[in-house]
Design an enzyme around this catalytic site. Sequence first.
Site, mmCIF file in Angstrom:
data_model
loop_
_atom_site.group_PDB
_atom_site.id
_atom_site.type_symbol
_atom_site.label_atom_id
_atom_site.label_comp_id
_atom_site.label_asym_id
_atom_site.label_seq_id
_atom_site.Cartn_x
_atom_site.Cartn_y
_atom_site.Cartn_z
ATOM 1 N N TYR A 165 -8.910 33.998 26.138
ATOM 2 C CA TYR A 165 -8.811 32.574 25.780
ATOM 3 C C TYR A 165 -8.750 31.715 27.055
ATOM 4 C CZ TYR A 165 -7.966 28.725 22.545
ATOM 5 O OH TYR A 165 -8.079 27.574 21.811
ATOM 6 N N LYS A 172 -5.520 23.716 26.081
ATOM 7 C CA LYS A 172 -4.703 23.462 24.874
ATOM 8 C C LYS A 172 -3.258 23.119 25.266
ATOM 9 C CE LYS A 172 -7.765 24.167 21.579
ATOM 10 N NZ LYS A 172 -8.415 23.001 20.950
HETATM 11 P P1 NAP Z 1 -16.634 24.047 15.794
HETATM 12 O O1 NAP Z 1 -17.103 23.925 14.412
HETATM 13 O O2 NAP Z 1 -17.582 24.632 16.786
HETATM 14 O O3 NAP Z 1 -16.096 22.631 16.272
HETATM 15 C C1 NAP Z 1 -15.975 22.258 17.634
HETATM 16 C C2 NAP Z 1 -16.584 20.894 17.723
HETATM 17 O O4 NAP Z 1 -16.400 20.325 19.030
HETATM 18 C C3 NAP Z 1 -18.106 20.924 17.474
HETATM 19 O O5 NAP Z 1 -18.432 19.947 16.526
HETATM 20 C C4 NAP Z 1 -18.634 20.600 18.846
HETATM 21 O O6 NAP Z 1 -19.945 20.080 18.858
HETATM 22 C C5 NAP Z 1 -17.602 19.612 19.290
HETATM 23 N N1 NAP Z 1 -17.766 19.206 20.679
HETATM 24 C C6 NAP Z 1 -17.869 19.996 21.787
HETATM 25 N N2 NAP Z 1 -18.082 19.225 22.879
HETATM 26 C C7 NAP Z 1 -18.082 17.923 22.438
HETATM 27 C C8 NAP Z 1 -18.265 16.673 23.063
HETATM 28 N N3 NAP Z 1 -18.487 16.560 24.390
HETATM 29 N N4 NAP Z 1 -18.207 15.546 22.314
HETATM 30 C C9 NAP Z 1 -18.006 15.612 20.983
HETATM 31 N N5 NAP Z 1 -17.856 16.777 20.322
HETATM 32 C C10 NAP Z 1 -17.901 17.920 21.044
HETATM 33 O O7 NAP Z 1 -15.335 24.988 15.880
HETATM 34 P P2 NAP Z 1 -13.862 24.817 15.272
HETATM 35 O O8 NAP Z 1 -13.264 26.178 15.368
HETATM 36 O O9 NAP Z 1 -13.913 24.114 13.999
HETATM 37 O O10 NAP Z 1 -13.138 23.941 16.384
HETATM 38 C C11 NAP Z 1 -12.468 22.722 16.087
HETATM 39 C C12 NAP Z 1 -11.147 22.666 16.840
HETATM 40 O O11 NAP Z 1 -10.268 23.655 16.298
HETATM 41 C C13 NAP Z 1 -11.249 22.957 18.326
HETATM 42 O O12 NAP Z 1 -10.359 22.117 19.036
HETATM 43 C C14 NAP Z 1 -10.760 24.390 18.407
HETATM 44 O O13 NAP Z 1 -10.252 24.734 19.678
HETATM 45 C C15 NAP Z 1 -9.676 24.339 17.362
HETATM 46 N N6 NAP Z 1 -9.180 25.645 16.893
HETATM 47 C C16 NAP Z 1 -10.064 26.546 16.385
HETATM 48 C C17 NAP Z 1 -9.584 27.786 15.960
HETATM 49 C C18 NAP Z 1 -10.530 28.821 15.443
HETATM 50 O O14 NAP Z 1 -10.174 30.003 15.443
HETATM 51 N N7 NAP Z 1 -11.706 28.466 14.980
HETATM 52 C C19 NAP Z 1 -8.218 28.081 16.043
HETATM 53 C C20 NAP Z 1 -7.346 27.125 16.555
HETATM 54 C C21 NAP Z 1 -7.840 25.899 16.979
HETATM 55 P P3 NAP Z 1 -21.134 21.095 19.346
HETATM 56 O O15 NAP Z 1 -21.266 22.114 18.264
HETATM 57 O O16 NAP Z 1 -22.293 20.211 19.512
HETATM 58 O O17 NAP Z 1 -20.669 21.713 20.640
#
Ligand code: NAP
Length: 265
Positions: A165, A172
């Site tokens: 990570y 984070k």
């Molecule tokens: P996700 O669907 O890939 O969402 C991440 C989003 O961030 C995507 O829409 C991505 O767009 C966007 N992004 C990246 N760079 C950006 C920028 N410069 N401007 C605007 N948007 C941008 O994955 P997710 O898992 O749902 O992630 C959402 C949040 O949840 C993140 O903060 C992640 O760390 C957190 N989280 C996820 C998990 C997990 O296991 N999935 C667990 C805990 C926390 P692009 O696709 O165009 O890059």
Amino acid sequence: MLEETTRSVQCDFMSQLLEGKTALVLGVANRWSLAYAIAQAFRREGARLLLTYQGERLQKTVEELGASLGAERVFECDVTRDEDLAKLTETSERLDAVVHSIAFANQADLARPFVETSRDGYLLAQNVSAYSMVAVARATAPLMTSGGAMLTLTYLGSTRVVTNYNVMGVAKAALEASVRYLAADLGPQNIRVNAISAGPVKTAAARGIKDFSKVLEAVEAHAPLRRNVTPGEVADLAVFLASDLGRGVTGDVLFADAGYHIMGL
Ligand code: NAP
């Protein structure tokens, strides 16, 4: 007084929890995104929705998802671009909730030892994944004229070492500290700022983490609930925080992870 509070909470349960509220959700990439699950739950609870996507590559998908949810606006916002952040202030006359569900780090930095993180890779992860929350809060707070709730998504790797990570864990940690400082700044305007620490969920962002399937297996084996959390469960916690039920909670990190974070050996 106690009776009154209990009665008002019971009333809220009988109606939709976000009725009459307008929510801006940043970070929908596809139907697996946590932001999409949150947008669905907000819609179910009666919120007016505004969605953003990062760039042209995602426009069609997010517009289609937005249409299926009856979103009133779907527009581009790359959080590394000041001109896009400035657009957020013109989004709507009023906002009640903002969801920041955005993170990014170079894949290479999520595979090699943390000690080898480059300056550029470190700053990129901080910029997109942590600083953007501060910038989004600054741009949207003036629209929360009757108070409101801001939420972001974080992960246990902020306080514990989770293999691979790496630089994202450090981002984070900065994000969670930013939540506390933002909560202190914006509290006098009745704006609450919280983070949801989600357990691992298979999404596009998660696929960037090397050996992610092993993380899912470890949670299933050791979490108190002996399973992984679902996007819908993360989204329901977001509903709670965005609704009046969460009115006394700010500056906090709440876990939706099937209890995994409490476990020691
Ligand atoms: P996700 O669907 O890939 O969402 C991440 C989003 O961030 C995507 O829409 C991505 O767009 C966007 N992004 C990246 N760079 C950006 C920028 N410069 N401007 C605007 N948007 C941008 O994955 P997710 O898992 O749902 O992630 C959402 C949040 O949840 C993140 O903060 C992640 O760390 C957190 N989280 C996820 C998990 C997990 O296991 N999935 C667990 C805990 C926390 P692009 O696709 O165009 O890059």
